[in-house]
Write a protein that holds these residues in place. Structure first.
Motif, PDB file in Angstrom:
ATOM      1  N   ALA A 133       0.331  -0.254   3.660  1.00 25.11           N
ATOM      2  CA  ALA A 133       1.770  -1.132   3.906  1.00 25.11           C
ATOM      3  C   ALA A 133       2.509  -1.188   2.997  1.00 25.11           C
ATOM      4  N   LEU A 134       2.202  -2.685   2.513  1.00 28.02           N
ATOM      5  CA  LEU A 134       2.640  -3.345   0.508  1.00 28.02           C
ATOM      6  C   LEU A 134       2.686  -2.156  -0.539  1.00 28.02           C
ATOM      7  N   SER A 135       1.663  -0.772  -0.778  1.00 29.10           N
ATOM      8  CA  SER A 135       1.352   0.096  -1.159  1.00 29.10           C
ATOM      9  C   SER A 135       2.028   1.374  -1.476  1.00 29.10           C
ATOM     10  N   THR A 316      -5.588   1.433  -5.153  1.00 30.36           N
ATOM     11  CA  THR A 316      -6.036  -0.116  -5.197  1.00 30.36           C
ATOM     12  C   THR A 316      -6.749  -0.245  -3.658  1.00 30.36           C
ATOM     13  N   ASN A 317      -6.766  -0.358  -3.215  1.00 28.17           N
ATOM     14  CA  ASN A 317      -6.844  -0.194  -1.662  1.00 28.17           C
ATOM     15  C   ASN A 317      -8.618  -0.239  -1.347  1.00 28.17           C
ATOM     16  N   THR A 318      -9.405   1.443  -2.372  1.00 25.30           N
ATOM     17  CA  THR A 318     -10.144   1.603  -2.418  1.00 25.30           C
ATOM     18  C   THR A 318     -10.895   0.449  -3.605  1.00 25.30           C
ATOM     19  N   PHE A 325     -11.379  -8.608  -3.485  1.00 31.05           N
ATOM     20  CA  PHE A 325     -10.203  -9.659  -4.070  1.00 31.05           C
ATOM     21  C   PHE A 325     -11.037 -10.441  -5.101  1.00 31.05           C
ATOM     22  N   ARG A 326     -11.585 -11.241  -4.877  1.00 29.43           N
ATOM     23  CA  ARG A 326     -12.297 -12.316  -6.066  1.00 29.43           C
ATOM     24  C   ARG A 326     -12.608 -11.867  -7.292  1.00 29.43           C
ATOM     25  N   ASN A 327     -13.563 -10.733  -7.198  1.00 29.66           N
ATOM     26  CA  ASN A 327     -14.002  -9.781  -8.087  1.00 29.66           C
ATOM     27  C   ASN A 327     -12.969  -9.379  -9.133  1.00 29.66           C
ATOM     28  N   VAL A 328     -12.103  -8.735  -8.606  1.00 27.85           N
ATOM     29  CA  VAL A 328     -10.833  -7.423  -8.664  1.00 27.85           C
ATOM     30  C   VAL A 328      -9.695  -8.487  -9.589  1.00 27.85           C
ATOM     31  N   LEU A 329      -9.025 -10.267  -9.281  1.00 33.43           N
ATOM     32  CA  LEU A 329      -8.763 -11.045  -9.637  1.00 33.43           C
ATOM     33  C   LEU A 329      -9.347 -11.445 -11.184  1.00 33.43           C
ATOM     34  N   VAL A 330     -10.313 -11.921 -10.960  1.00 32.46           N
ATOM     35  CA  VAL A 330     -11.370 -12.417 -11.721  1.00 32.46           C
ATOM     36  C   VAL A 330     -11.174 -11.505 -13.924  1.00 32.46           C
ATOM     37  N   SER A 367      -0.314  -3.163 -11.939  1.00 32.63           N
ATOM     38  CA  SER A 367       0.443  -3.467 -11.062  1.00 32.63           C
ATOM     39  C   SER A 367      -0.794  -3.694  -9.945  1.00 32.63           C
ATOM     40  N   MET A 368      -2.281  -3.700 -10.276  1.00 32.51           N
ATOM     41  CA  MET A 368      -3.603  -3.942  -9.979  1.00 32.51           C
ATOM     42  C   MET A 368      -3.218  -5.384  -9.670  1.00 32.51           C
ATOM     43  N   GLN A 369      -3.036  -5.918 -10.839  1.00 33.60           N
ATOM     44  CA  GLN A 369      -2.865  -7.947 -10.283  1.00 33.60           C
ATOM     45  C   GLN A 369      -2.052  -8.127  -9.395  1.00 33.60           C
ATOM     46  N   PHE A 370      -0.457  -7.479  -9.144  1.00 38.86           N
ATOM     47  CA  PHE A 370      -0.051  -7.787  -8.713  1.00 38.86           C
ATOM     48  C   PHE A 370       0.407  -7.382  -6.889  1.00 38.86           C
ATOM     49  N   THR A 371      -0.581  -5.931  -6.622  1.00 37.33           N
ATOM     50  CA  THR A 371      -0.411  -5.852  -5.297  1.00 37.33           C
ATOM     51  C   THR A 371      -2.011  -6.784  -5.013  1.00 37.33           C
TER      52      THR A 371
END
Length: 463
Positions: A133-135, A316-318, A325-330, A367-371
């Motif tokens: 939904a946020l996407s 992003t969802n995929t 979340f942790r790996n993506v944000l790091v 964009s990836m970071q913000f979502t």
């Protein structure tokens, strides 16, 4: 009904976000022309950007309470109307102080518009569908930054910058119509009394701190008044922290910061957003004053960043489901910060294709970071706390972006003084890009503290 909740409501709210994002990018592209028209330094116009963000920071905390008390649809429609009024006033301004005031009025509308719309989504969409939904919410909204720079540059180059604000009128009318027809007037049966003491303290604190920092350098007021504003702001915010832990219904519930996922958004996310917040201010100045490009050429370049952001929203969802979340944000924190520093390596003779490639990659990473940040904030929040969490994260976000603009302006001013010239040149920009990259990268420790399975319920990822 499923389509209505997961798809239709975010698209309606996106009308408001579209206006906000397009307005910000249009103004950033047109800053040098506005400054020339008003007889001001381009750096001084950071006040116009920060006054809007100050207004957001002041009024966002009561947006959730007002939606609970008077109904989300009522506040959402009213907010769009106030934003439209502020846009009209911006188009009629001739001096910096008038423009700062008009942007503040715009911010009052923006403060209610987007947070209340986001609150509607949070209350009508299950956690399993929340990232999706946020996407949906941000895909149409990202059209604003794609259209904004070239459109603002085209209007500024071939017509006049004043016309860029009147674009919001038809969009506002459409948003009010759609909200009236499709958004429920959600409200709470029992609403706690408004924390007026907290509202005054937070309003004085946010406005004093942001105005004092933004006006430093003798923009509108002298440096003594700027320093007093900063001191008053810091004291007021410190007093608010003391107050918030001693009142049963605080305006901003700081107790929620004990939740690790929300704390990551507020603290780690804010550091990264400071870096990102400076970019819309720095890049148009670099391209127009440093490289000598027209507003239209500058806008055509910077829209590549939004195009990258728009593409990433679809995957992003995929990515979050696959890596967590942790790996993506790091890893994304490091890559995103590096992309900010890379702007400092650009020169006037850099090929436009290379500049656009860097903007495109940077847009994807941010964009990836913000979502990810926006979603992880609500991973462990219960429904009754959604309103308070939304207010807290929204205030932190706007303050961080405002600080980014201010810090970017400070870095340029300091670089000019150290190099001994009065007008901006290309060599003034690399220290600013390096500084904001370091600030963005400093959010890494907060990402590292997340659990490996943080937010797994939202992505459907197996633990």
């Amino acid at each position: 009904m499923a389509i209505s909740r997961v798809f239709l409501t975010p698209l309606i709210v996106a009308c408001a976000l579209f206006m906000e994002n397009m307005d910000a990018t249009v103004i950033a592209t047109s800053l040098p022309a506005m400054a020339l028209d008003m007889g001001e330094s381009p750096i001084a116009l950071k006040l116009a950007m920060t006054s809007y963000l100050v207004s957001l920071a002041i009024f966002i905390p009561i947006s959730g309470w007002m939606a609970d008390r008077f109904g989300a649809r009522t506040i959402f429609r009213t907010a769009i109307g106030v934003f439209m009024l502020g846009s009209i006033l911006c188009g009629l301004c001739y001096t910096l102080d008038q423009f700062v005031a008009a942007r503040f009025i715009q911010g009052v509308g923006g403060a209610m518009m987007v947070p209340v719309g986001r609150l509607v989504i949070l209350r009508t969409v299950s956690k399993v569908d929340l990232v999706k939904a946020l996407s949906y919410l941000t895909i149409p909204a990202l059209v604003g930054p794609v259209i904004g720079p070239p459109l603002g540059g085209f209007i500024t180059t071939y017509f006049h910058w004043r016309w860029i604000f009147f674009i919001n009128i038809p969009i506002s009318i459409l948003g009010i119509y759609l909200a009236n027809r499709f958004i429920e007037n959600l409200r709470e049966e029992q609403v706690a009394p408004l924390d007026w003491i907290g509202f005054v303290l937070s309003a004085v604190g946010c406005s004093g701190l942001m105005f004092g920092l933004a006006s430093a350098g003798r923009h509108l007021v002298n440096n003594d008044i700027s320093a007093i504003c900063v001191v008053v702001g810091v004291l007021s915010l410190s007093t608010y922290v003391w107050h918030a832990f001693r009142t049963p219904h605080p305006l901003l519930n700081l107790r929620l910061l004990s939740i690790p996922t929300l704390r990551m958004n507020v603290f780690g996310g804010s550091l990264f957003r400071i870096g990102v917040g400076a970019l819309p201010f720095l890049l148009p100045l670099l391209f127009q004053l440093g490289f000598g490009l027209s507003p239209f050429q500058s806008g055509m370049l910077t829209c590549a960043s939004a195009a990258g952001a728009m593409f990433v929203k679809t995957i992003t969802n995929t990515v979050l489901k696959r890596y967590g979340f942790r790996n993506v944000l790091v890893y994304n924190t490091l890559l995103g910060a590096a992309s900010m520093a890379a702007f400092g390596l650009l020169a006037a003779d850099s090929p436009h294709a290379m500049v656009m490639a860097l903007l495109l990659i940077g847009g994807c990473l941010r964009s990836m970071q913000f979502t990810s940040l926006n979603a992880i904030a609500y991973a462990d929040i219960e429904q009754p706390q959604m309103s308070q969490a939304t207010s807290l994260t929204s205030v932190a976000q706007q303050l961080a972006i405002g600080l980014g603009v201010t810090i970017g302006g400070f870095a340029l001013q300091l670089s000019m003084q150290l190099q001994g010239h009065k007008n901006l040149v290309t060599a003034d920009f690399w220290p600013a890009f390096l500084l904001i990259a370091i600030i963005a990268a400093s959010s890494l420790p907060f990402a590292l503290k997340l659990r490996p399975d943080a937010g797994s319920e939202m992505t459907g990822r197996r633990r």
